[in-house]
Design an enzyme around this catalytic site. Structure first.
Site, mmCIF file in Angstrom:
data_model
loop_
_atom_site.group_PDB
_atom_site.id
_atom_site.type_symbol
_atom_site.label_atom_id
_atom_site.label_comp_id
_atom_site.label_asym_id
_atom_site.label_seq_id
_atom_site.Cartn_x
_atom_site.Cartn_y
_atom_site.Cartn_z
ATOM 1 N N PHE A 90 0.827 -1.193 0.020
ATOM 2 C CA PHE A 90 -0.147 -0.145 -0.055
ATOM 3 C C PHE A 90 0.993 1.200 -0.173
ATOM 4 O O PHE A 90 1.899 1.385 0.616
ATOM 5 C CB PHE A 90 -1.092 0.181 1.217
ATOM 6 N N TYR A 137 -10.406 -1.055 10.595
ATOM 7 C CA TYR A 137 -11.629 -0.666 9.817
ATOM 8 C C TYR A 137 -12.106 -1.429 8.661
ATOM 9 O O TYR A 137 -13.242 -1.188 8.189
ATOM 10 C CB TYR A 137 -11.377 0.886 9.719
ATOM 11 N N LYS A 138 -11.326 -2.514 8.355
ATOM 12 C CA LYS A 138 -11.667 -3.297 7.059
ATOM 13 C C LYS A 138 -12.268 -4.364 7.583
ATOM 14 O O LYS A 138 -13.599 -4.383 7.980
ATOM 15 C CB LYS A 138 -10.414 -3.686 6.288
ATOM 16 N N ASP A 164 2.493 -6.100 6.757
ATOM 17 C CA ASP A 164 1.322 -5.381 6.894
ATOM 18 C C ASP A 164 0.117 -6.195 6.724
ATOM 19 O O ASP A 164 -0.022 -6.791 5.632
ATOM 20 C CB ASP A 164 1.260 -4.156 5.848
ATOM 21 N N ARG A 168 -12.961 -3.323 -7.798
ATOM 22 C CA ARG A 168 -12.473 -4.001 -6.694
ATOM 23 C C ARG A 168 -13.807 -4.734 -5.722
ATOM 24 O O ARG A 168 -14.564 -3.654 -5.468
ATOM 25 C CB ARG A 168 -11.371 -3.543 -5.737
#
Lengths: 397, 397
Positions: free
Chosen positions: A113, A209-210, A184, A356
């Site tokens: 990311f 938060y995912k 990560d 996505r």
């Protein structure tokens, strides 16, 4: 597929919405509403400053860290919450570099990311000792591990394509070459089984938060392997990582174990939301989640390929080699996603051309997959993406 | 004294509690409860990922930064929210050091909050270019400013004694010597008038859970002077500080102006609480707050000195030279504070021997001051602090 009707009922998802973006932001856990209301009225409202002791606020980062740790194969006392993922990347990379002086390369890949790469660039710029961030293609990582590498810093699941790195094999290769690893887990924690101890990872970080449904901007976590707990230098040496925060000494002395990775005052309200969100995982088998996720992704790939020949699969067909998401490429990807969103199928777009879709078994099932594929088919067949309103760029994509 | 009955009604303070610890954690703003409930149910619950655009989440850090800016003399576009105060100290000091290379000293004082010193120690340790943190007594700061100093880093109001530095004079002296300044406003923002532009401050940082009532662990702020906005290097170079976060480039390019001080994903729920808390300041004159705060502190000092001869004033009598708090010293300070808390007079203890009381006119008035002094008198006269239960140490003091 396992039936997740029980956990689906734990989330607020608007009627008619097919939510395939839990890999960006999980939905609202129903329980969070009452939990926060209680925290505000009964903890902050009644205890005020005394809440730090009386309501257990000071211990929250550690207690919830252990809850997250259970989902990623981390033993108690090795994971702690706080800050944002970007800050936790900085902490982990700084500590790893300190533990491996004399080498000059931070190795990462173009599937990491961007914020991780940016934080590494900022840290390297600050350190000013000739370190180099080397970014290779994901497929070239294994071959690029050599004795110049101080730290291998990777995101396990590629945010664009869902490609899954082999954490155990790459960590072993890094260790054999004398390098440390920072993993990560942004798209791993809550998405698939993670075994940090089994993989021998040195440091790991992630957001909540995912797949963990902690809410927008929920606190991040950091894991430090047991063998580094007492030697890792906290570059962000804040008072709550001090051995004795309330002694108010003028000199920093790192606290014991994972506590040294605390920095400033913890975000109590956000942690309360996250705590409620984590309840959804009680009694859930991550193996069941994984098997269902693979089945849902397989089904989506099959349906979309059958119905939408113009979309090019960007994700591997091998379920074992991908995370819990599927991406397709199309030159009009942005507009296609806007057309989907307008029809209440929520995924997202990642530049330059990927649409996505995240599959989150806790609250997404076969019916959602079939519904989304059918709507996507209509958009592609009727070229509905060709309307001007789908080409306006939003601030956040 | 101005009558603050209107603002007092905006806060939840338990019946019978005299809350003199708003300098540690402000009370719950009544409006926050509904605001958070709405944010959860109607923003996160209904918009899910779309909330970043539809509910304005992405712009929140900047918009609320401007609200805080109004209270500290910062023009629009110079203040932004995020992270914790410790992290913001790191950002500000790192940027200031980069803007002033070739000098080796970070000058601070022993009245600075320890976390600020710790973060400086961590940063200096990372930079590894021979920098030195020089910590002098507060009274010796002015004389210690010389041409070796790269950055003068101070907290305006001493957290222990309430002593107020002369920000304008010290900044002028620092600038004359070629140094830059970082001011911590933790005990200033919302406590007294601050004029960052008038003082010529280069960087400022602060928290929002004290006088701004943002809740436990509420997000911090950072201010960058207009002249440095486009040149300050963000050491914590996260994706939301990037020129184009959603381009997902592999290389960091600092965003325009204050946005470059953003790091990771903003804490939306906590910012929502803070936003509600800041409403209390609408229509409030900071000059009135300051005049009332000085009067309340003067009254408390006079009453306590009259009633409790064993307590030694640790705060200046000169209202213009102190923040919005009063401290007294006593060898049994810890136990005295526990005895007060047991009688619902809430202040706090700061090692080694200070009992500390914050005066926050938005919700504290003359009656509270007189009530607290009377209870303190009883505790001292009857040596009530001498009970064993007041000597047990809590995790958080």
């Amino acid at each position: 597929m396992t039936d997740f009707a029980r956990t689906r009922a734990l989330f607020d998802i608007p009627e008619g919405m097919i939510y395939l973006d839990g890999n960006s932001l999980g939905p609202l856990p129903v329980a969070a509403k009452e939990r926060v209301a209680t925290m505000l009225a009964d903890e902050w409202g009644k205890h005020l400053i005394k809440g730090w002791n009386a309501a257990g606020w000071m211990n929250q980062s550690r207690r919830i860290g252990d809850r997250v740790g259970k989902l990623i194969g981390a033993p108690e006392g090795t994971t702690i919450m706080g800050d944002t993922l970007s800050i936790k990347v900085y902490q982990a990379l700084a500590a790893a570099l300190d533990l491996n002086p004399g080498r000059q390369v931070v190795l990462s890949d173009s599937g990491n990311f961007p914020s991780d790469l940016y934080m590494a660039q900022g840290l390297i710029g600050s350190l000013g000792r000739g370190l180099e961030l080397k970014v290779v293609e994901p497929e070239a990582v294994a071959d690029a591990i050599d004795e110049t590498v101080a730290v291998l810093m990777l995101t396990e699941v590629d945010y664009r394509t869902g490609r899954l790195h082999d954490m155990k094999a790459l960590t072993a290769k890094a260790h054999a070459a004398g390098a440390l690893t920072v993993w990560d887990l942004a798209h791993s924690a809550g998405a698939l089984p993670v075994d940090l101890i089994g993989a021998g990872a040195d440091f790991a970080v992630g957001c909540t938060y995912k797949y963990l449904n902690g809410g927008p901007g929920a606190p991040a976590f950091i894991y430090v392997a047991p063998k580094h707990l007492e030697t890792a230098r906290p570059a962000l040496s804040g008072w709550l990582g001090h051995e004795a925060p309330f002694a108010f000494d003028l000199d920093y002395r790192a606290g014991a174990g994972i506590d040294r990775m605390r920095v400033g005052t913890p975000p109590v309200i956000a942690l309360t939301v996250l705590d409620a969100a984590l309840d959804a995982w009680e009694g859930v088998s991550m193996a069941d989640v994984r098997a269902t996720s693979i089945a849902l992704c397989d089904l989506f790939i099959a349906e979309v390929e059958k119905r939408c020949p113009d979309l090019v699969l960007a994700t591997t067909r091998d379920g074992e080699r991908r995370g819990s998401q599927v991406s397709f490429r199309h030159p009009q990807g942005y507009a296609i996603m806007q057309a989907l969103i307008a029809r209440n199928v929520i995924g997202d777009f990642r530049a330059p051309d990927a649409i996505r879709f995240g599959f989150t078994p806790l609250y997404i099932g076969e019916k959602d997959v079939l519904g989304a594929a059918a709507i996507l088919e209509t958009i592609m067949k009727d070229r509905l993406w060709d309307r001007p309103e789908y080409h306006r760029k939003a601030a956040v994509t």
